[in-house]
Design an enzyme around this catalytic site. Structure first.
Site, mmCIF file in Angstrom:
data_model
loop_
_atom_site.group_PDB
_atom_site.id
_atom_site.type_symbol
_atom_site.label_atom_id
_atom_site.label_comp_id
_atom_site.label_asym_id
_atom_site.label_seq_id
_atom_site.Cartn_x
_atom_site.Cartn_y
_atom_site.Cartn_z
ATOM 1 N N GLU A 13 -12.344 0.197 18.225
ATOM 2 C CA GLU A 13 -13.354 0.215 17.161
ATOM 3 C C GLU A 13 -14.471 -0.765 17.499
ATOM 4 O O GLU A 13 -14.219 -1.813 18.085
ATOM 5 C CB GLU A 13 -12.709 -0.143 15.817
ATOM 6 C CG GLU A 13 -11.706 0.891 15.326
ATOM 7 C CD GLU A 13 -11.159 0.556 13.930
ATOM 8 O OE1 GLU A 13 -11.611 -0.442 13.321
ATOM 9 O OE2 GLU A 13 -10.281 1.289 13.468
ATOM 10 N N ILE A 57 0.828 -1.206 0.000
ATOM 11 C CA ILE A 57 0.000 0.000 0.000
ATOM 12 C C ILE A 57 0.861 1.254 0.000
ATOM 13 O O ILE A 57 0.625 2.198 -0.768
ATOM 14 C CB ILE A 57 -0.962 -0.011 1.198
ATOM 15 C CG1 ILE A 57 -1.924 -1.208 1.091
ATOM 16 C CG2 ILE A 57 -1.733 1.301 1.289
ATOM 17 C CD1 ILE A 57 -2.763 -1.450 2.321
ATOM 18 N N HIS A 115 -13.233 3.355 9.252
ATOM 19 C CA HIS A 115 -12.453 2.230 8.730
ATOM 20 C C HIS A 115 -12.920 1.861 7.313
ATOM 21 O O HIS A 115 -13.299 0.725 7.022
ATOM 22 C CB HIS A 115 -12.565 1.008 9.653
ATOM 23 C CG HIS A 115 -11.361 0.105 9.576
ATOM 24 N ND1 HIS A 115 -10.838 -0.549 10.656
ATOM 25 C CD2 HIS A 115 -10.571 -0.247 8.520
ATOM 26 C CE1 HIS A 115 -9.796 -1.261 10.286
ATOM 27 N NE2 HIS A 115 -9.617 -1.098 8.996
ATOM 28 N N LEU A 116 -12.835 2.843 6.431
ATOM 29 C CA LEU A 116 -13.323 2.691 5.057
ATOM 30 C C LEU A 116 -12.219 2.353 4.062
ATOM 31 O O LEU A 116 -12.471 2.284 2.862
ATOM 32 C CB LEU A 116 -14.003 3.990 4.599
ATOM 33 C CG LEU A 116 -15.262 4.427 5.340
ATOM 34 C CD1 LEU A 116 -15.768 5.743 4.765
ATOM 35 C CD2 LEU A 116 -16.341 3.357 5.249
ATOM 36 N N GLY A 117 -10.994 2.146 4.546
ATOM 37 C CA GLY A 117 -9.862 1.969 3.640
ATOM 38 C C GLY A 117 -10.093 0.970 2.531
ATOM 39 O O GLY A 117 -9.706 1.198 1.379
ATOM 40 N N ALA A 118 -10.715 -0.154 2.854
ATOM 41 C CA ALA A 118 -10.944 -1.193 1.846
ATOM 42 C C ALA A 118 -12.367 -1.211 1.321
ATOM 43 O O ALA A 118 -12.765 -2.146 0.631
ATOM 44 C CB ALA A 118 -10.608 -2.561 2.449
ATOM 45 N N ASP A 178 -8.699 6.994 9.673
ATOM 46 C CA ASP A 178 -9.677 5.994 9.247
ATOM 47 C C ASP A 178 -9.754 4.844 10.242
ATOM 48 O O ASP A 178 -10.662 4.023 10.177
ATOM 49 C CB ASP A 178 -9.288 5.454 7.864
ATOM 50 C CG ASP A 178 -10.329 4.510 7.285
ATOM 51 O OD1 ASP A 178 -11.530 4.861 7.335
ATOM 52 O OD2 ASP A 178 -9.949 3.425 6.800
ATOM 53 N N CYS A 220 -4.445 5.410 7.829
ATOM 54 C CA CYS A 220 -5.448 4.512 7.241
ATOM 55 C C CYS A 220 -4.981 3.061 7.362
ATOM 56 O O CYS A 220 -5.426 2.195 6.589
ATOM 57 C CB CYS A 220 -5.677 4.861 5.778
ATOM 58 S SG CYS A 220 -6.420 6.468 5.497
ATOM 59 N N ASP A 263 11.206 2.392 6.030
ATOM 60 C CA ASP A 263 10.782 0.985 6.006
ATOM 61 C C ASP A 263 12.041 0.135 6.087
ATOM 62 O O ASP A 263 12.876 0.179 5.178
ATOM 63 C CB ASP A 263 10.010 0.679 4.727
ATOM 64 C CG ASP A 263 9.366 -0.710 4.753
ATOM 65 O OD1 ASP A 263 9.983 -1.632 5.332
ATOM 66 O OD2 ASP A 263 8.266 -0.875 4.202
ATOM 67 N N ARG A 285 -3.720 0.984 10.813
ATOM 68 C CA ARG A 285 -4.221 0.269 11.979
ATOM 69 C C ARG A 285 -4.295 1.212 13.171
ATOM 70 O O ARG A 285 -3.376 1.996 13.421
ATOM 71 C CB ARG A 285 -3.312 -0.921 12.340
ATOM 72 C CG ARG A 285 -3.511 -2.149 11.450
ATOM 73 C CD ARG A 285 -4.847 -2.802 11.752
ATOM 74 N NE ARG A 285 -5.133 -3.953 10.908
ATOM 75 C CZ ARG A 285 -5.847 -3.911 9.797
ATOM 76 N NH1 ARG A 285 -6.317 -2.762 9.358
ATOM 77 N NH2 ARG A 285 -6.086 -5.011 9.111
#
Length: 528
Positions: free
Chosen positions: A260, A151, A278-281, A255, A229, A170, A231
């Site tokens: 939750e 992502i 939590h609309l990411g997906a 998000d 967006c 990273d 966790r």
């Protein structure tokens, strides 16, 4: 026919894939944990999204479960450690919703930069507060990406297209990959110090929990904007609230939340916070993609043994599975053979070395090693399989070494397994005949060619005249028929091996008689 339970809502197309592939499928959504535990024992596979929780208690009630498929990238609702201990493969779908989640992060960044939700609410309320909503441009701003995997790399690509300066932290991002993405690879403190916008795209693990906390915020630019967006729990919400109230943080777009569903949260009261549930997906394309992907992956595993996108077991592609399967069977049988001999000697295994020569050296040897360890552990630990065997070995302090030889082998392909205990070292080697038939070719360095039979008797003895006659007579007198008889020796008059295949299990009384024969050093029954 394998049987799968779908316990969360999935696309009907996924159900059709299971059934078309020949997998019996039940759909029972909205089950309580107790209801799910009550029926899970009948299933080989469990397909879930985020609602169902795969706990240790659920796994203990699922003796037939082989695979859990999570339609989505996050596996927070699966106890990976417990699943591995129970030999259950855990799969996710890391690519099915990557674009959707990345696009949501970009959308949230735009909304945050231009205060779109508040401006929309104000305008719909009949106000015209043009001067109130002064935004900032994204062009030429520095975007810091924490986590540049599936992502994060898409977010980086989109941000570069927006003419942003992109820096990324990273630990797994290579210099080459950073160049390909057009991002600058930096350490986390530098990212905090330089970024105008920070977006998170990393899993929630012990090392990333509260990766953005009060100390981190203190090192950031004045007026930084934060997007999460990924966790809940990556951002310490209390610290973020304080940063927003003080003005250190100009705004946040969230998000995901620590708790939750997030129906009450102090952050909701702030105008400079953009929130979504939590609309990411949550796009039609993503929901369809992850459902189809998990159905294909689970079907492949249950029907062919192919493993893809697994969290806790080496990958085996659908194309490679038929080719790798005979080698896995050979590795497993060698492990079983060595394990039964070692168990009989009551040795504590300290080291396992697995060597690959010839054609097998060109294959992905990780699943072969897992299969060999599963065979080795099976005589000692009920339920050992290629999923949990590497973990079982580590827990018992067994050091595992894999060696791949480029040298030419006497056989077209060869796998050698060497087991070291505190008192002894034993090796067994095998090959494939006719491309798929597993065959023993060496025990303790002594050439012995034999098929793996259901019932076998392994005998080590001194190479002296008279042994074979007495041994054969002992079995004959007991009415035991010998199917095949294989001999080998290190040198004339030295150590020798006798390996026989039998039509039936050897009674203990006959085994005792064989062990009592002159010249016998060890006699061990072996079953497959």
């Amino acid at each position: 026919m394998p049987k799968v339970l779908i316990s969360d809502k999935l696309s009907p197309a996924a159900i059709e894939i299971f059934r078309t592939r020949g997998v019996e499928t039940d759909v029972k959504t909205g089950l309580s944990p107790a209801e799910l535990r009550a029926i899970i024992g009948a299933y080989d596979g469990l397909a879930i999204r985020s609602a169902s929780k795969v706990t240790k208690e659920l796994l203990e009630a699922a003796p037939n479960l082989k695979v859990v498929g999570r339609a989505g990238i996050g596996v927070d609702n699966v106890d990976i450690k417990a699943a591995t201990a129970h030999g259950v493969v855990v799969m996710n779908t890391p690519f099915g919703n990557a674009i959707t989640t990345a696009e949501h992060a970009i959308a949230m960044m735009f909304a945050l930069a231009r205060q779109l939700p508040e401006a929309s609410a104000s305008t719909r309320a009949g106000k015209w507060e043009k001067n109130r909503f002064m935004g900032v441009e994204l062009t030429a701003k520095t975007l810091g990406i924490i986590g540049c995997g599936n992502i994060g790399s898409i977010v980086a690509d989109r941000a570069v297209g927006l003419k942003m300066k992109v820096i990324a932290f990273d630990p797994f991002l290579s210099d080459k990959r950073a160049v390909e993405l057009g991002v600058e690879k930096v350490e986390l403190p530098e990212l905090f110090a330089r970024a105008d916008f920070i977006t998170l795209h990393t899993p929630l693990v012990d090392g990333t929990r509260y990766i953005i906390n009060a100390a981190a915020i203190a090192t950031m630019k004045q007026g930084v904007r934060i997007i999460n967006c990924a966790r809940g729990g990556l951002v310490e919400e209390a610290a973020l609230l304080e940063g927003l109230q003080s003005g250190k943080v100009a705004g946040a777009a969230l998000d995901v939340f620590e708790v939750e569903p997030a129906k009450e949260n102090p952050l909701f009261a702030l105008e400079n916070v953009v929130c979504t549930p939590h609309l990411g997906a949550s796009t039609a394309e993503a929901q369809e993609n992850v459902a189809l992907q998990v159905a294909e992956q689970m079907s492949d595993y249950l029907l062919t043994g192919a493993v893809s996108n697994a969290i806790n077991v080496p990958a085996i592609s659908a194309e490679d599975a038929p080719r790798v399967r005979p080698y896995m069977e050979l590795a497993r049988r060698l492990g079983e053979f060595a394990g039964q001999l070692t168990q009989a000697k009551d040795g504590v295994i300290t080291h396992v070395t697995i060597e690959y020569e010839g054609a097998v050296a060109q294959l992905n040897h990780k699943p072969l090693t897992a299969a060999a360890l599963a065979g080795l552990m099976a005589p000692m630990i009920t339920g050992a399989n290629m999923v949990n065997a590497p973990v079982l070995a580590r827990e018992r302090g067994i050091e595992v070494t894999e060696t791949v030889h480029d040298r030419a082998s006497e056989y077209q392909t060869l796998i050698r397994l060497t087991i070291a205990t505190k008192t002894n070292t034993r090796s067994v080697a095998g090959t494939l005949f006719a491309g798929s038939k597993a065959r023993l070719v060496e025990i303790k360095g002594i050439p012995v060619e034999a098929d793996f039979s259901r019932h076998m008797l392994y005998v080590t003895n001194q190479d002296k005249p008279g042994f074979i006659g007495r041994f054969g007579a002992t079995l004959s007198d007991a009415g035991i028929n010998i199917a095949t008889f294989h001999l080998g020796r290190a040198a004339a008059g030295g150590d020798a091996i006798c390996l026989v295949s039998l039509d039936e299990p050897l009674p203990e009384t006959v085994l005792d008689a064989v062990r009592a024969l002159p010249l016998v050093v060890q006699a061990t029954p072996v079953t497959f």
